[in-house]
Write an enzyme that holds these catalytic residues in place. Structure first.
Site, PDB file in Angstrom:
ATOM      1  N   ARG A 215       1.193  -1.506   0.459  1.00 48.47           N
ATOM      2  CA  ARG A 215      -0.395   0.328  -0.414  1.00 48.47           C
ATOM      3  C   ARG A 215       1.162   1.395  -0.238  1.00 48.47           C
ATOM      4  O   ARG A 215       0.640   2.474  -0.017  1.00 48.47           O
ATOM      5  CB  ARG A 215      -0.791   0.028   0.867  1.00 48.47           C
ATOM      6  CG  ARG A 215      -2.389  -1.291   1.445  1.00 48.47           C
ATOM      7  CD  ARG A 215      -2.195  -1.227   2.193  1.00 48.47           C
ATOM      8  NE  ARG A 215      -2.884  -0.463   2.860  1.00 48.47           N
ATOM      9  CZ  ARG A 215      -3.405   0.335   4.617  1.00 48.47           C
ATOM     10  NH1 ARG A 215      -3.984  -0.875   5.286  1.00 48.47           N
ATOM     11  NH2 ARG A 215      -4.353   0.995   4.114  1.00 48.47           N
ATOM     12  N   HIS A 262      -5.550  -2.683  13.758  1.00 48.77           N
ATOM     13  CA  HIS A 262      -6.476  -2.849  13.459  1.00 48.77           C
ATOM     14  C   HIS A 262      -6.693  -3.763  15.055  1.00 48.77           C
ATOM     15  O   HIS A 262      -7.764  -4.331  15.607  1.00 48.77           O
ATOM     16  CB  HIS A 262      -7.379  -4.119  12.545  1.00 48.77           C
ATOM     17  CG  HIS A 262      -7.270  -2.999  11.150  1.00 48.77           C
ATOM     18  ND1 HIS A 262      -5.883  -3.083  10.221  1.00 48.77           N
ATOM     19  CD2 HIS A 262      -8.024  -2.232  10.795  1.00 48.77           C
ATOM     20  CE1 HIS A 262      -6.787  -1.475   8.944  1.00 48.77           C
ATOM     21  NE2 HIS A 262      -7.703  -2.071   9.473  1.00 48.77           N
ATOM     22  N   ASP A 335      -8.314   7.323  11.842  1.00 50.48           N
ATOM     23  CA  ASP A 335      -8.278   6.253  11.478  1.00 50.48           C
ATOM     24  C   ASP A 335      -9.911   5.625  12.093  1.00 50.48           C
ATOM     25  O   ASP A 335     -10.015   6.243  12.874  1.00 50.48           O
ATOM     26  CB  ASP A 335      -6.908   4.719  11.704  1.00 50.48           C
ATOM     27  CG  ASP A 335      -7.004   3.982  10.439  1.00 50.48           C
ATOM     28  OD1 ASP A 335      -7.994   4.043  10.016  1.00 50.48           O
ATOM     29  OD2 ASP A 335      -5.978   3.307  10.615  1.00 50.48           O
TER      30      ASP A 335
END
Length: 606
Positions: A215, A262, A335
């Site tokens: 990414r 996450h 985020d």
């Protein structure tokens, strides 16, 4: 229902014009944000207009503008039991109206799927904008998604699919970054999406990074910064009605993380000097390019804030570094607040207030929207969160919406989507960028270029979709290719099956993904080499696979497994194209990051 007229607010006329008139303006390409005015004049106009809108808002309406959440369903008025569970209402439109939302974010996963086809997305966007204009705030939405290209793609085919950012940088054509941003921006805006949470501005300096990887544009800050700047320009240049807001992420830099935020709270142990040299340059490039928004990271960075707070909740990082030192006055968004990284140290009710105190403007995807909104309202009413702090953030949000034409032209025309989404011109751009990306890392046995076209080819290794798509593309270019997917942890039985299939074919192409984390793929590589037939190994995601000790002397890298990359790979394998990509990262010798096997800039051709 009413829409905001910039002309009205600038002349003191307040809010005027009908939603239908606004939609008609969008269809006619009307750009009412005075984009041709001098930048200083335009900034003053936006400030005046935004303050007039702000002045007429209630506390609840202001707080609503600070929140961006997912919605459930593919139409605005579709009843979905998930909306009751998440928001206490039946439809996405009701959620927008009840909470005076500043924005929504679209997903395409099993639990939150907003995408069928581009026309459907455009109708969903229009329905949600109509709901926003029918709420008490009467302020259109930022509608965002994560459309980075490659692995993080929410709107897939027939929309244009691009390779991962690292593949784009492997081509070394910085103008390609501008083209990616321009195409993605135009296609998103055509379906009513006006904000892209891209580009990724992280420098992937840790080969073991579990969440960034391809990414990122590069492991080198200079190259990453060039492409970040180019992509921001691509997203944001042009008429306001066709551009989208770019979002550089994840400040202050997620590239050295060894933990996925996450699922945990990463700790970055760089010194401040190292941060300035490695992580900061791409964000400086984004700011210099005028990026509308920057996303914070849920990471601990002790050299920047020794308190241990994640950056999202850190006043020294958000207000001290990003606002104060770097002078950034655009929108800062968190985020996702569902992520464990930001929830590790605090309760859900505390997080939104702490983020706003740190200097954040928008709160993305709190786990419990009602709880989050109530916590901010309670803090404001108690004086714990000054009204000045709230107004400051709402003003930034309103200025962004005015700048991008969201307040003045929130609607799109579903009937015109086909003119912008997945056009032959856009698809050709994606193919050209992918063709430049394929990198030949090793060719020690001289397998490539092939002396003659193989009559039969076996495509095996990782990825159901990847192996099948590559087999189809190879077959289209003249070899009879079959796919046998073995996964990341192939069993002895599966490896034996692949070896039998390889013995009966002229060429074997094997896709790998993360050899360091899934070493059984090496057993597969050895079994395929033992057949005596030519084998080409392809790092189908992170290029670091080629650096691990393995028996295959021929390695290519695609930096991803989406169709454009696999089409380009097929052409290189069969000699239709020569490889021209250059490594955007150092590839170490396995896990030894201090021993570089293939350096940045390496890339063979013939």
């Amino acid at each position: 229902m009413v829409a905001v007229s910039l002309v009205g607010v600038l002349t003191g006329g307040g809010l005027s014009g009908t939603a239908a008139a606004t939609e008609a303006g969008a269809r006619d390409g009307v750009d009412v944000t005075s984009a041709q005015a001098p930048k200083g004049t335009q900034a003053k106009q936006l400030e005046v207009a935004a303050k007039r809108v702000l002045h007429g808002m209630s506390l609840e309406e202001k707080v609503g503008q600070l929140f961006v959440t997912w919605v459930n369903g593919k139409t605005a008025e579709q009843a979905d039991p998930k909306n009751q569970a998440d928001f206490g209402v039946d439809t996405a439109a009701e959620a927008v109206r009840r909470y005076h939302l500043g924005g929504v974010i679209y997903f395409n996963n099993d639990s939150r799927d907003n995408f069928d086809d581009p026309g459907q997305v455009a109708r969903l966007s229009n329905g949600l904008q109509a709901a926003a204009l029918g709420s008490g705030a009467r302020i259109p939405l930022q509608i965002g998604t994560d459309q980075e290209g490659g692995t993080v793609t929410r709107m897939g085919a027939p929309a244009t699919e691009f390779p991962n950012s690292m593949a784009v940088a492997a081509g070394r054509d910085v103008s390609a970054g501008t083209q990616v941003g321009a195409v993605l921006g135009r296609e998103l805006r055509a379906v009513g999406i006006n904000q892209d949470y891209a580009p990724d501005a992280d420098v992937n300096s840790n080969p073991a990074n579990p969440v960034i990887g391809v990414r990122s544009f590069s492991g080198q800050p200079g190259l990453a910064g060039e492409f970040v700047s180019a992509e921001v320009h691509g997203y944001q240049e042009g008429p306001a009605s066709k551009a989208v807001s770019a979002t550089a992420k994840h400040f202050p830099g997620h590239g050295d993380a060894a933990t996925d935020s996450h699922t945990g709270l990463p700790r970055i142990d760089r010194s401040e000097e190292q941060w300035r040299a490695i992580d900061l340059p791409p964000f400086l490039a984004a700011i210099a390019a005028g990026v509308d928004s920057i996303m914070s990271a849920h990471i601990q960075f002790p050299s920047l804030d020794p308190s241990g707070e994640p950056a999202t909740l850190s006043k020294p990082i958000i207000t001290g570094k990003l606002r104060g030192e770097l002078g950034y006055d655009g929108v800062v968004i968190t985020d996702s607040l569902e992520m464990q990284g930001v929830r590790e140290l605090h309760r859900d009710a505390e997080i939104p207030v702490l983020a706003l105190k740190a200097g954040v403007d928008q709160l993305l995807m709190p786990a419990n929207l009602r709880l989050a909104i109530d916590s901010v309202l309670d803090a404001a009413k108690a004086g714990d969160l000054p009204m000045q702090r709230i107004d400051q953030s709402v003003l930034r949000v309103l200025k962004l919406k005015l700048k991008r034409g969201i307040l003045t032209a929130p609607f799109t025309d579903p009937a015109q989507v086909g003119r912008s989404v997945g056009t032959p011109e856009h698809l050709a751009i994606a193919r050209r960028i992918a063709d430049r990306s394929i990198t030949a890392i090793a060719n020690d046995a001289g397998v490539l270029p092939l002396k003659q076209k193989p009559a039969t080819t076996l495509v095996t290794g990782w990825g159901v979709a990847g192996t099948q798509t590559l087999a189809e593309r190879l077959s289209a270019h003249g070899t009879k290719a079959t796919a046998l997917q073995t996964g990341q942890t192939p069993s002895d039985e599966v490896i034996a099956q692949a070896a039998v299939a390889a013995k009966n074919t002229d060429l074997v192409v094997v896709l790998t993904n993360n050899l360091g984390g899934f070493p059984r793929q090496n057993k597969l590589l050895q079994a395929l080499m033992d057949t005596g037939n030519p084998v080409i190994a392809v790092a189908a995601q992170i290029p670091y696979d080629a650096g691990y000790d393995n028996p295959v002397p021929t390695w290519l890298a695609t930096y991803g497994y989406f169709t454009p990359s696999l089409e380009a790979l097929a052409k290189v394998v069969l000699g239709k194209k020569k490889p021209s990509g250059k490594l955007p990262v150092d590839v170490p010798a396995g896990a030894d990051v201090h021993n570089v096997r293939y350096p940045f800039g390496h890339g063979l051709t013939w």
